[in-house]
Design an enzyme around this catalytic site. Sequence first.
Site, PDB file in Angstrom:
ATOM      1  N   TRP A 187       0.857  -1.186   0.000  1.00  0.00           N
ATOM      2  CA  TRP A 187       0.000   0.000   0.000  1.00  0.00           C
ATOM      3  C   TRP A 187       0.897   1.240   0.000  1.00  0.00           C
ATOM      4  O   TRP A 187       1.838   1.326   0.782  1.00  0.00           O
ATOM      5  CB  TRP A 187      -0.932   0.056   1.219  1.00  0.00           C
ATOM      6  CG  TRP A 187      -1.637   1.380   1.238  1.00  0.00           C
ATOM      7  CD1 TRP A 187      -2.647   1.775   0.424  1.00  0.00           C
ATOM      8  CD2 TRP A 187      -1.305   2.523   2.050  1.00  0.00           C
ATOM      9  NE1 TRP A 187      -2.969   3.088   0.680  1.00  0.00           N
ATOM     10  CE2 TRP A 187      -2.166   3.561   1.670  1.00  0.00           C
ATOM     11  CE3 TRP A 187      -0.351   2.757   3.049  1.00  0.00           C
ATOM     12  CZ2 TRP A 187      -2.109   4.835   2.260  1.00  0.00           C
ATOM     13  CZ3 TRP A 187      -0.295   4.006   3.639  1.00  0.00           C
ATOM     14  CH2 TRP A 187      -1.182   5.040   3.239  1.00  0.00           C
ATOM     15  N   ASP A 261      -9.727  -3.019   1.327  1.00  0.00           N
ATOM     16  CA  ASP A 261      -9.820  -2.464   2.681  1.00  0.00           C
ATOM     17  C   ASP A 261     -11.214  -1.869   2.853  1.00  0.00           C
ATOM     18  O   ASP A 261     -11.661  -1.060   2.029  1.00  0.00           O
ATOM     19  CB  ASP A 261      -8.731  -1.402   2.876  1.00  0.00           C
ATOM     20  CG  ASP A 261      -8.709  -0.828   4.292  1.00  0.00           C
ATOM     21  OD1 ASP A 261      -9.771  -0.397   4.780  1.00  0.00           O
ATOM     22  OD2 ASP A 261      -7.623  -0.781   4.898  1.00  0.00           O
ATOM     23  N   HIS A 264     -11.738   1.904   2.384  1.00  0.00           N
ATOM     24  CA  HIS A 264     -11.116   2.572   1.242  1.00  0.00           C
ATOM     25  C   HIS A 264     -12.045   2.851   0.072  1.00  0.00           C
ATOM     26  O   HIS A 264     -11.601   3.000  -1.062  1.00  0.00           O
ATOM     27  CB  HIS A 264      -9.901   1.770   0.774  1.00  0.00           C
ATOM     28  CG  HIS A 264      -8.752   1.876   1.717  1.00  0.00           C
ATOM     29  ND1 HIS A 264      -7.477   1.461   1.408  1.00  0.00           N
ATOM     30  CD2 HIS A 264      -8.678   2.393   2.959  1.00  0.00           C
ATOM     31  CE1 HIS A 264      -6.675   1.692   2.428  1.00  0.00           C
ATOM     32  NE2 HIS A 264      -7.372   2.248   3.386  1.00  0.00           N
ATOM     33  N   ASP A 298     -10.419   3.922  10.538  1.00  0.00           N
ATOM     34  CA  ASP A 298      -9.769   2.758  11.146  1.00  0.00           C
ATOM     35  C   ASP A 298     -10.173   2.523  12.596  1.00  0.00           C
ATOM     36  O   ASP A 298      -9.335   2.265  13.450  1.00  0.00           O
ATOM     37  CB  ASP A 298      -8.242   2.865  11.001  1.00  0.00           C
ATOM     38  CG  ASP A 298      -7.793   2.689   9.569  1.00  0.00           C
ATOM     39  OD1 ASP A 298      -7.879   1.566   9.058  1.00  0.00           O
ATOM     40  OD2 ASP A 298      -7.390   3.694   8.929  1.00  0.00           O
TER      41      ASP A 298
HETATM   42  C1  RNT Z   1      -3.825   2.807   4.759  1.00  0.00           C
HETATM   43  C2  RNT Z   1      -3.960   1.364   4.468  1.00  0.00           C
HETATM   44  C3  RNT Z   1      -2.862   0.485   4.983  1.00  0.00           C
HETATM   45  C4  RNT Z   1      -2.390   0.844   6.373  1.00  0.00           C
HETATM   46  C5  RNT Z   1      -1.410  -0.139   6.972  1.00  0.00           C
HETATM   47  C6  RNT Z   1      -0.752   0.400   8.195  1.00  0.00           C
HETATM   48  O1  RNT Z   1      -4.928   3.530   4.449  1.00  0.00           O
HETATM   49  O2  RNT Z   1      -5.191   0.895   4.924  1.00  0.00           O
HETATM   50  O3  RNT Z   1      -3.243  -0.837   4.896  1.00  0.00           O
HETATM   51  O4  RNT Z   1      -3.465   0.994   7.248  1.00  0.00           O
HETATM   52  O5  RNT Z   1      -0.508  -0.520   6.030  1.00  0.00           O
HETATM   53 ZN    ZN Z   2      -5.506  -1.239   4.826  1.00  0.00          ZN
END
Ligand code: RNT
Ligand code: ZN
Length: 421
Positions: A187, A261, A264, A298
């Site tokens: 990422w 994710d 995202h 998150d």
């Molecule tokens: C960031 C991504 C990524 C991070 C980690 C720490 O928006 O979600 O995965 O959260 O790599």
């Molecule tokens: Zn992530």
Amino acid sequence: MELTRIERAYQWARDRYLEFGVRVDDALEQLRRIAVSVHCWQGDDVGGFESDQGLSGGGIMATGSYPGRARNPDELRSDAEKAFSLIPGKHRFNLHAIYQEGDGKPADRDQIQPAQFQRWIDWAKELKIGLDFNPTFFSHPNAADGFTLSSRDEGVRRFWVDHGIACRKIGEAMGKQLGTPCVTNVWIPDGSKDVTIDRKGPRLLLKKSLDEMFAAAVDPQANRDAVESKLFGIGSETYVVGSHEFYLGYAVRNKKLLCLDAGHFHPTETIADKISSVLLYLDEILLHVSRGIRWDSDHVVILNDDLRAIAEELVRGDFLDRVHIGLDFFDASINRVAAWVIGVRAMIKALLAALLEPTPLLRQCEVDGDFTGRLALVEEVKTLPLGAVWDYYCLKEGVPVGRKWLGEVRQYESEVLSRRG
Ligand code: RNT
Ligand code: ZN
């Protein structure tokens, strides 16, 4: 006696599920085999141990200042072990490159080697768990302008390509030594805050960088590459180079894992609905199960509808063997060990709920066009005694039943976490 109470409740729950044609013992057997990849970064607010500057840049942010953050690898391992002891089943641990642990001065990112992760590997061996890995394309001077693999500065771009290659080799070493493939997830934060004229150029550069990174020979039996897209980040609100379309295309063409994710995408878009589509074109995917509140915040994962929908998709589509379940959240405002326990237990509970669903019955309603029955049964199933099965599972797996785990975390807090400066 406590034990008989839990067992009696379980017997009764089993009968209730059987009325719907669901065999609870089979569901528990399946659940036992699912390993969730527990992310290390909840333990220290994505700080890592290269320096004490903590998380910087990258468009991600940990908020809160709850005391007791892990300050070094030993503390992080001890906290993770505490969490694992309160979570049923055997799981995995997911590291980032900034958690390197060499002797002396940390190696720069393009220079890191398996040796810097040997202690982590030995620890995983001892715990009999697998490891997953992530290159870290943030919290570094070469990421300060917001561009890494898509940087127009050839030196910077090359540096990050080399970092990616180094990380894939570390993932390979982890996979080889632990006998279970390591998923190494890429990422990058690259993007820009405001009106962007050239949206094409950085994407061409990113494609080129990924091609170079993935050209390095690494055993796919030991290391699997994943790529993670994003809609926006703090400071990259207008344009993110590695968008969903970018990586979906890249993953399909190059046979990489796509990482979805949950935070995202647009706020009303859920990843649950994407799984059955992308798996038509990809062999495997990675999930970053997270909980966005209004944005990609998150938050700690809880047993909400979104989480349940993800687990249901995995079970209904028979996808459990093709989907790597990773977690991605970091909350610095509550006890971090508790955050892990809450999030991982919620994920497992969601999987249990999905495995206990009378899917054939619901599917039959659907096939028959009986949408009344489908909706009615979906509602009835919601109040079947999931909790009694969950308690029994925890009991059998030798971890605290119900809220008892919280007492253990509180004790750990007073004996260990609160003594950290
Ligand atoms: C960031 C991504 C990524 C991070 C980690 C720490 O928006 O979600 O995965 O959260 O790599
Ligand atoms: Zn992530």
